[in-house]
Design an enzyme around this catalytic site. Sequence first.
Site, mmCIF file in Angstrom:
data_model
loop_
_atom_site.group_PDB
_atom_site.id
_atom_site.type_symbol
_atom_site.label_atom_id
_atom_site.label_comp_id
_atom_site.label_asym_id
_atom_site.label_seq_id
_atom_site.Cartn_x
_atom_site.Cartn_y
_atom_site.Cartn_z
ATOM 1 N N THR A 207 -1.310 -7.893 10.794
ATOM 2 C CA THR A 207 -2.629 -7.838 10.175
ATOM 3 C C THR A 207 -2.747 -6.625 9.256
ATOM 4 O OG1 THR A 207 -3.549 -6.396 11.883
ATOM 5 C CG2 THR A 207 -3.686 -8.768 12.303
ATOM 6 N N ASN A 208 -3.874 -6.590 8.580
ATOM 7 C CA ASN A 208 -4.264 -5.422 7.793
ATOM 8 C C ASN A 208 -4.802 -4.345 8.741
ATOM 9 O OD1 ASN A 208 -5.007 -3.837 5.475
ATOM 10 N ND2 ASN A 208 -5.378 -5.709 4.343
ATOM 11 N N ASN B 118 -11.618 -1.673 2.191
ATOM 12 C CA ASN B 118 -11.992 -0.587 1.276
ATOM 13 C C ASN B 118 -12.480 -1.021 -0.107
ATOM 14 O OD1 ASN B 118 -11.213 1.248 3.293
ATOM 15 N ND2 ASN B 118 -9.080 0.935 2.718
ATOM 16 N N THR B 119 -12.588 -2.330 -0.327
ATOM 17 C CA THR B 119 -13.218 -2.825 -1.554
ATOM 18 C C THR B 119 -14.480 -3.535 -1.098
ATOM 19 O OG1 THR B 119 -11.141 -3.082 -2.774
ATOM 20 C CG2 THR B 119 -12.986 -4.437 -3.503
ATOM 21 N N ASP C 184 4.112 1.475 -1.681
ATOM 22 C CA ASP C 184 4.588 1.546 -3.059
ATOM 23 C C ASP C 184 3.721 0.632 -3.917
ATOM 24 O OD1 ASP C 184 6.016 2.140 -5.310
ATOM 25 O OD2 ASP C 184 7.787 0.961 -4.798
ATOM 26 N N PHE D 1 -7.609 0.124 -3.455
ATOM 27 C CA PHE D 1 -6.765 -0.586 -4.437
ATOM 28 C C PHE D 1 -6.485 0.246 -5.689
ATOM 29 C CE2 PHE D 1 -8.021 -5.258 -3.144
ATOM 30 C CZ PHE D 1 -7.389 -5.081 -1.932
ATOM 31 N N ASN E 62 -7.297 5.156 5.973
ATOM 32 C CA ASN E 62 -7.288 5.213 4.506
ATOM 33 C C ASN E 62 -8.439 4.406 3.938
ATOM 34 O OD1 ASN E 62 -6.490 2.806 2.602
ATOM 35 N ND2 ASN E 62 -5.426 2.405 4.537
ATOM 36 N N ARG E 63 -8.946 4.906 2.822
ATOM 37 C CA ARG E 63 -9.908 4.127 2.044
ATOM 38 C C ARG E 63 -9.525 4.274 0.572
ATOM 39 N NH1 ARG E 63 -13.393 8.012 4.375
ATOM 40 N NH2 ARG E 63 -13.738 9.822 3.026
ATOM 41 N N SER F 178 -8.598 -6.086 2.984
ATOM 42 C CA SER F 178 -8.738 -4.632 2.949
ATOM 43 C C SER F 178 -10.207 -4.292 3.176
ATOM 44 C CB SER F 178 -8.301 -4.075 1.598
ATOM 45 O OG SER F 178 -8.804 -2.762 1.447
ATOM 46 N N LYS G 228 -2.887 -12.370 3.869
ATOM 47 C CA LYS G 228 -2.962 -11.224 4.781
ATOM 48 C C LYS G 228 -4.360 -11.157 5.369
ATOM 49 C CE LYS G 228 -1.621 -6.394 5.236
ATOM 50 N NZ LYS G 228 -0.930 -5.278 4.582
ATOM 51 N N GLY H 156 0.805 -1.214 0.000
ATOM 52 C CA GLY H 156 0.000 0.000 0.000
ATOM 53 C C GLY H 156 0.839 1.265 0.000
#
Length: 351
Positions: free
Chosen positions: A250-251, A186-187, A69, A119, A115-116, A184, A222, A67
């Site tokens: 973890t995430n 955010n998806t 790079d 991807f 963060n959201r 994640s 992950k 996330g």
Amino acid sequence: MYSFIKDLLFLFPPEDVHYFIMNVLCNACSIEPVKNALRKNFSFNSATLQKKLFGLDFKNPVGLGAGFDKNALYINELEVVGFGFIEVGTVTPLPQSGNEKPRLFRLSKDNALINRMGFNNDGVETISKRLYDWKLKTVKSTLVIGGNIGKNKSTPNEDAWKDYEICFNNLFDCVDYFVVNVSSPNTPGLRELQKKDSLKRILSHLQNINASKTTYKPLLLKIAPDLSKEQLDDIIELSFEVNLDGIVATNTTISRDHLKTDAQRLNKIGAGGLSGKPLMEISTEVLRYLTQQLQSNIPLIASGGIFNGADAKEKFDAGASLVQVWTGFIYEGPSIVKNICKYLFNFENHH
């Protein structure tokens, strides 16, 4: 020095600052004497810090989480500031612009970020080409590269396995290990893929492809810090079933508990994954539980809340084989790797 620069940088939007700083570093590293001076300043090398894991040689156990790079644009620069390994991505088959901006927020009182991003990345074709080019140019590099893979937002969950397959095949020859990201927040619907049946379909399919190749690439998963014990047990069982090589714990978390940032600001920010200091405790709890249940049969990479050597040491004591930083890198600056390595080195040599 960095705390002064940080105060200045924190006056500007986080996402803009990210690219600004990385581009400054890029330009600096394009001048060989400057690059060498930076490397000398930010690296801490010692044989006692080297790790062998998944059949790979890590020059030190401190990596950069996925996330940061996303597009494999800054590998040289990140190697210069001392990282032992870097996870690029999350990479999806097709390019994605991600969620609407603003989508990255600082919680300075908490040493945290929300963060959201969603991807946002250049897509697997562009990223794999970039990695190939990097490999060709830097024959001597000892940096280990992980490929963190996900699905496109538009891909329905029942077809998710196809997206993971595309990324796996495309990145196979240009990364050293893989991390399947189903955690994640955010998806939409992505975390549903952490359920045992969905996950089994993805992982066993990738392991079948893996087995058909002439070389084998370590496959990791992950996971989210928000899973129940039952869900973790399912993942543990599945890890053995599909011969998983490792777990990243973890995430980010969707929890907003025990934050110093006021509720009004949090409401205004809205949805997203929380990372940084507040994540330390919950991600370490997950790590401890996994360590107990897996009994050292499957290595763990710890991520979540690591800002200094003592934090990293806590993760190693809880059973981690390697650690990853992300938010700590933003708050502590480019000497974070050196500081952690120095702390671990001193600890090893004085105990």
